[in-house]
Design an enzyme around this catalytic site. Sequence first.
Site, PDB file in Angstrom:
ATOM      1  N   HIS A 155     -31.671  60.018  50.028  1.00  0.00           N
ATOM      2  CA  HIS A 155     -32.128  59.118  49.026  1.00  0.00           C
ATOM      3  C   HIS A 155     -33.231  59.208  48.628  1.00  0.00           C
ATOM      4  CE1 HIS A 155     -34.383  56.532  51.804  1.00  0.00           C
ATOM      5  NE2 HIS A 155     -33.744  57.075  52.892  1.00  0.00           N
ATOM      6  N   ASP A 215     -35.382  57.032  47.281  1.00  0.00           N
ATOM      7  CA  ASP A 215     -36.348  55.733  46.920  1.00  0.00           C
ATOM      8  C   ASP A 215     -37.100  55.519  48.477  1.00  0.00           C
ATOM      9  OD1 ASP A 215     -33.670  54.971  48.301  1.00  0.00           O
ATOM     10  OD2 ASP A 215     -34.148  52.995  48.083  1.00  0.00           O
ATOM     11  N   GLU A 226     -31.330  52.996  48.697  1.00  0.00           N
ATOM     12  CA  GLU A 226     -30.728  53.152  50.152  1.00  0.00           C
ATOM     13  C   GLU A 226     -31.638  52.012  51.025  1.00  0.00           C
ATOM     14  OE1 GLU A 226     -30.858  53.991  54.549  1.00  0.00           O
ATOM     15  OE2 GLU A 226     -32.579  54.009  53.068  1.00  0.00           O
ATOM     16  N   GLU A 227     -32.887  51.975  50.783  1.00  0.00           N
ATOM     17  CA  GLU A 227     -33.834  51.027  51.484  1.00  0.00           C
ATOM     18  C   GLU A 227     -33.656  49.326  51.313  1.00  0.00           C
ATOM     19  OE1 GLU A 227     -35.439  52.198  53.693  1.00  0.00           O
ATOM     20  OE2 GLU A 227     -36.126  53.963  53.265  1.00  0.00           O
ATOM     21  N   ASP A 267     -25.706  62.998  56.163  1.00  0.00           N
ATOM     22  CA  ASP A 267     -26.700  62.194  55.460  1.00  0.00           C
ATOM     23  C   ASP A 267     -27.902  62.153  56.696  1.00  0.00           C
ATOM     24  OD1 ASP A 267     -28.197  60.392  53.944  1.00  0.00           O
ATOM     25  OD2 ASP A 267     -26.858  58.729  54.436  1.00  0.00           O
TER      26      ASP A 267
END
Length: 471
Positions: A103, A105, A172-173, A199
């Site tokens: 991800h 972010d 994601e966060e 992941d």
Amino acid sequence: MLYVLFNTFTLKSKQLVSEPASEIEIASGALERFSSALRLKTVSPEDTKDFDSIQFDRFNDYLSKTYPLTDSLTEHKVFNAYSHLFFWKGSDPNLKPLILMGHLDVVPVIEANRDFWKEEPFGGTVVNDTIWGRGSIDDKIGVIGIMEAVEHLLGEGFRPKRSINIAFGHDEEIGGRNGAYEIASYLKKQGVEAEFIMDEGGTITSGLVPGIEKDVALIGIAEKGSVSLELSVELEGGHSSMPGRETAIDLMSGAIYKLKSNPFPARLSPPLEGFLAYLGPEMPFVNKMAFANKNLFQSLIIKEYEASASGNALIRTTTAPTIFNSGVKDNIIPLSAKATLNFRIITGSSIKDVITHIKNVIEDDRIKIKEGNFNTEPSPVSGTDTFGFRTIHKSISQIYPGVIVSPYLVVGATDARHFSELSEHIYRFLPTRITTSNVKSFHGLNERIAIAEFENAIRFYTQLIRNSGSE
């Protein structure tokens, strides 16, 4: 006693023995490209009104301009403007594809804490052997490590035997609903069934596993669920000079005290049993004896894990009060009190179990319970006797000789949970070392990673892709 000793001496190592990989050259300029990615403030704010689309637009441009071969030679799709899916077609259509995830972010940097950062949080600054910046661990090292590996392999004319989907979410966060969830939904509609998915999640830990001096690579085979619950109560208030026997604050603080004093039961879940099975043979004799006879020594093992916050998180659903609101003035007894508690749910339990536990412990119908928005059940448990786990294990042993590998329960949440319908074999591993010096830096102060770790991450992803064709 003979039974105990027999089990101890017959506990065999589960570590793969592999020849170290041939030297994988790091492309010129890789460190500067990583630094450039860290300078882009792709922050996922708690309040979506604070979302800075300009930074994410810049990251889109960065990906296409920095990795032109990947951008042009793979099929590239964008979801909700900022999440990316690259499809790299393999030579054997009969093989199920691989999905690699990351991800782009990052969490915010708290303004009040900026003076405590030794380097600019979004500077991507290189000091001696270390690169500093938000995202250097979580998770731009994964995104850039994968992109560097793919660009390098494409430049060599390499074509994978197994097709590869590379999925990068942008939120994601804050739950991944607009990023990873949308990508997973698209792949499901396309009928994709992955051989395995990898992941972020586990890492290579150095000096963090009690009883083992060697570094330990932890491959997450499951992740805990998460639920945030708001507890609220309303009672008659009034002037502080004439307090009643019980106030809203009394009730709420008492409820929280009860919940903290009556934790969820501890147990050895399947991921932790796998952890013990892989690490037991590598332990000193006394520890090895306990792990080899866990049915006899379960209470001692649990007591040992309860002694630390990180160990306790592996054996039970945890309770964490995170927000408490009540009162507006020092001489007014408030009418209401609210508290938010976050529970990380162990494998085999559920959100329903958590709510039942709260009601049984508090035993007060005046306290109301309301679920938050970002809630997930515990993930399914992926096996270790699979092509995916063995491939990740082998790749670790080739790039990080001497490192011990073990399955693990990931205590946080990852985007992988959105992909559960695409494969039964989902693993969570980020190829970087976490030590006592940087373990609190991601999501915290002074996030940083050694340059050598960044370069080895590129080597790991390169080797994983090479190994993904067949055993």
